[in-house]
Enzyme design. Structure first.
Site: not given
Length: 307
Positions: A119-120, A170, A264
């Site tokens: 993510d991110d 996202h 992440h």
């Protein structure tokens, strides 16, 4: 004549008394209506609730002033508005997953496949190092892209796609969806989607809500628009800045058939994802020895990557 005069005076006095009683009763009832409070008569409903019901149900009607046998004011009871019901509590994430099993997924089929997700991204501090490890081990993963970061680092998005990984939406700037209106939620999805489309050449079907949270209304809209929401069932907790061993333990102690693992590839100011980068080779090697195959989310769930 004296008798007739005395009788006439008695009649007149009686009428005067009746008139005075009526005036007193109407005044008391009028005062009670204005203040919303009243003494309750024995065996009757509480005066306050009775007046409140009338004020709600008889606005604009004239007040009546009938006189009872004992001189009391017998106001008629008015129909009351039904009490408003408290709003139903929003469904929890677990309840949403059970209610909409095809709209939001947390794992794949119970076969020996694992999906690594990050993510991110993109984040030039961490994403390139993760891509280097994945390329070395020939593993394909799924990256969930923040629109604002993609606009700043388009080359990293292009590298993710070029090296065969899948991508998902996202949000534009990583808000908590449960605090947004439906209009704001749609804006977050569409802004990120438009940026990704300009860079990658397609609009992702996958959405991962920041923090994994979403409302029922937002989920229903996303499903109606053809999106697939993807959360996870194994959390590395790497965002806490954990060590290599801690990240490795968090993953390997919970990973199993059809697991979707959350890690992440980007973070905020001061984030430290060194533990994730260092643990990744061990995670891949250990799971491969156990017979697991690494797949992307579209492969695991058998859904198109593009809308």
């Amino acid at each position: 004549m004296m008798i007739d005069a005395r009788f006439a005076r008695m009649i007149i006095l009686g009428l005067i008394c009746t008139f005075i009683c009526c005036l007193a009763g109407c005044s008391a009832d009028s005062d009670t209506h204005r203040t919303g409070t009243s003494a309750a008569a024995p065996g009757s409903e509480t005066g306050g609730s009775q007046i409140a019901g009338r004020a709600a149900g008889t606005a604009g009607e004239s007040l009546e002033c009938p006189i009872g046998k004992n001189g009391s004011n017998l106001t008629r009871s008015a129909d009351r508005e039904p009490a408003s019901q408290p709003a139903a509590a929003p469904l929890t994430l677990g309840q949403l997953i059970r209610k909409y099993p095809n709209a939001i997924k947390t794992n794949g089929p119970r076969i020996k496949e694992i999906a690594l997700t990050f993510d991110d991204v993109p984040d030039p501090r961490f994403t390139p190092q993760i891509l280097d490890v994945l390329r070395r081990y020939r593993v394909k993963a799924t990256f969930f892209i923040v629109g604002r970061r993609a606009a700043k680092h388009p080359a990293l998005v292009k590298r993710i796609v070029r090296e065969g990984h899948s991508i998902g939406n996202h949000s534009y700037n990583h808000p908590q969806f449960t605090k947004l209106s439906l209009r704001q939620f749609r804006s977050q999805i569409k802004r990120a989607e438009n940026i990704i489309n300009k860079i990658a050449g397609f609009r992702p079907r996958l959405i991962r809500p920041p923090y994994g949270e979403i409302t029922e209304q937002q989920l229903k809209w996303a499903e109606a628009q053809g999106y697939k929401l993807v959360n996870w069932n194994v959390d590395s907790l790497d965002w806490k800045g954990l060590s290599r061993q801690q990240v490795k333990r968090n993953i390997l102690s919970h990973a199993g058939k059809g697991s979707i693992i959350l890690q992440h590839g980007g973070g905020g100011t001061g984030s430290n994802l060194k533990g994730t980068i260092e643990a990744l080779p061990d995670v891949i090697e250990t799971l491969r020895r156990k017979g697991y195959t690494f797949v992307t989310i579209p492969e695991m769930l058998n859904v198109p990557e593009q809308k």
